[in-house]
Motif scaffolding. Structure first.
Motif, PDB file in Angstrom:
ATOM      1  N   PHE A 118       4.388   3.392 -15.051  1.00  0.00           N
ATOM      2  CA  PHE A 118       3.800   3.693 -13.870  1.00  0.00           C
ATOM      3  C   PHE A 118       2.559   2.759 -13.520  1.00  0.00           C
ATOM      4  CE2 PHE A 118       6.136   7.934 -13.774  1.00  0.00           C
ATOM      5  CZ  PHE A 118       6.802   7.589 -12.552  1.00  0.00           C
ATOM      6  N   ALA A 119       1.749   2.809 -14.629  1.00  0.00           N
ATOM      7  CA  ALA A 119       0.382   2.096 -14.238  1.00  0.00           C
ATOM      8  C   ALA A 119       0.526   0.532 -14.140  1.00  0.00           C
ATOM      9  CB  ALA A 119      -0.466   2.272 -15.619  1.00  0.00           C
ATOM     10  N   ASN A 128       3.643   5.972  -2.814  1.00  0.00           N
ATOM     11  CA  ASN A 128       4.801   6.314  -3.043  1.00  0.00           C
ATOM     12  C   ASN A 128       5.041   6.560  -4.677  1.00  0.00           C
ATOM     13  OD1 ASN A 128       5.607   6.576  -0.468  1.00  0.00           O
ATOM     14  ND2 ASN A 128       7.085   4.871  -0.729  1.00  0.00           N
ATOM     15  N   LEU A 129       4.372   5.585  -5.412  1.00  0.00           N
ATOM     16  CA  LEU A 129       4.502   5.595  -6.832  1.00  0.00           C
ATOM     17  C   LEU A 129       3.355   6.541  -7.349  1.00  0.00           C
ATOM     18  CD1 LEU A 129       5.762   3.763  -9.006  1.00  0.00           C
ATOM     19  CD2 LEU A 129       3.849   2.475  -9.042  1.00  0.00           C
ATOM     20  N   ALA A 169      -0.506  11.490  -0.723  1.00  0.00           N
ATOM     21  CA  ALA A 169       0.561  11.076  -1.613  1.00  0.00           C
ATOM     22  C   ALA A 169       0.802  11.884  -2.710  1.00  0.00           C
ATOM     23  CB  ALA A 169      -0.195   9.714  -2.362  1.00  0.00           C
ATOM     24  N   ILE A 170      -0.232  12.761  -3.134  1.00  0.00           N
ATOM     25  CA  ILE A 170      -0.192  13.777  -4.417  1.00  0.00           C
ATOM     26  C   ILE A 170       0.021  15.063  -3.915  1.00  0.00           C
ATOM     27  CG2 ILE A 170      -1.065  12.041  -6.025  1.00  0.00           C
ATOM     28  CD1 ILE A 170      -3.443  13.885  -6.142  1.00  0.00           C
ATOM     29  N   LYS A 230       0.825  -1.246  -0.067  1.00  0.00           N
ATOM     30  CA  LYS A 230      -0.005   0.142   0.022  1.00  0.00           C
ATOM     31  C   LYS A 230       0.864   1.322  -0.023  1.00  0.00           C
ATOM     32  CE  LYS A 230      -3.626   2.509   2.579  1.00  0.00           C
ATOM     33  NZ  LYS A 230      -4.495   2.424   3.517  1.00  0.00           N
ATOM     34  N   GLN A 231       1.848   1.191   0.844  1.00  0.00           N
ATOM     35  CA  GLN A 231       2.742   2.552   0.704  1.00  0.00           C
ATOM     36  C   GLN A 231       3.485   2.655  -0.265  1.00  0.00           C
ATOM     37  OE1 GLN A 231       2.417   4.620   3.474  1.00  0.00           O
ATOM     38  NE2 GLN A 231       3.737   5.789   1.967  1.00  0.00           N
TER      39      GLN A 231
END
Length: 99
Positions: free
Chosen positions: A91-92, A9-10, A76-77, A4-5
């Motif tokens: 990324f996807a 981060n991604l 995150a963003i 999850k983390q």
């Protein structure tokens, strides 16, 4: 660090690299133009929002993930958002592998 983390981060990395679209109108537009490679929807989004985005993603065959809540995505963003889309295939793919 759990998956999850790593996924969050991604999302942050995609945001900083310019490969993330956020906000309902922009994400809908990216789905219609098939620019979005994967859509991330907050699990605590309204029923109408969830239904709208899941239907659009299904119609355009774009994967949708509902694994995070609004707070997780926003942290995150760095912006308050309920829905974001990743526009980069790499990324996807990485994000989907972590699910």
């Amino acid at each position: 660090m759990d998956n999850k983390q790593k996924s969050l981060n991604l999302l942050g990395l995609a945001q900083r690299s310019g490969n993330l679209i956020s906000g309902e109108a922009l994400v809908l537009s990216s789905i219609r133009s098939q620019e979005a490679k994967v859509v991330i929807l907050a699990s605590d989004a309204s029923e109408n929002t969830v239904k709208q985005f899941l239907n659009k993603c299904e119609h355009y065959r774009i994967p949708a993930l509902i694994n995070f809540d609004r707070e997780d995505i926003s942290k995150a963003i760095g912006k308050m958002r309920t829905v974001v889309a990743i526009t980069d295939g790499g990324f996807a793919q990485s994000l989907q592998k972590l699910q």
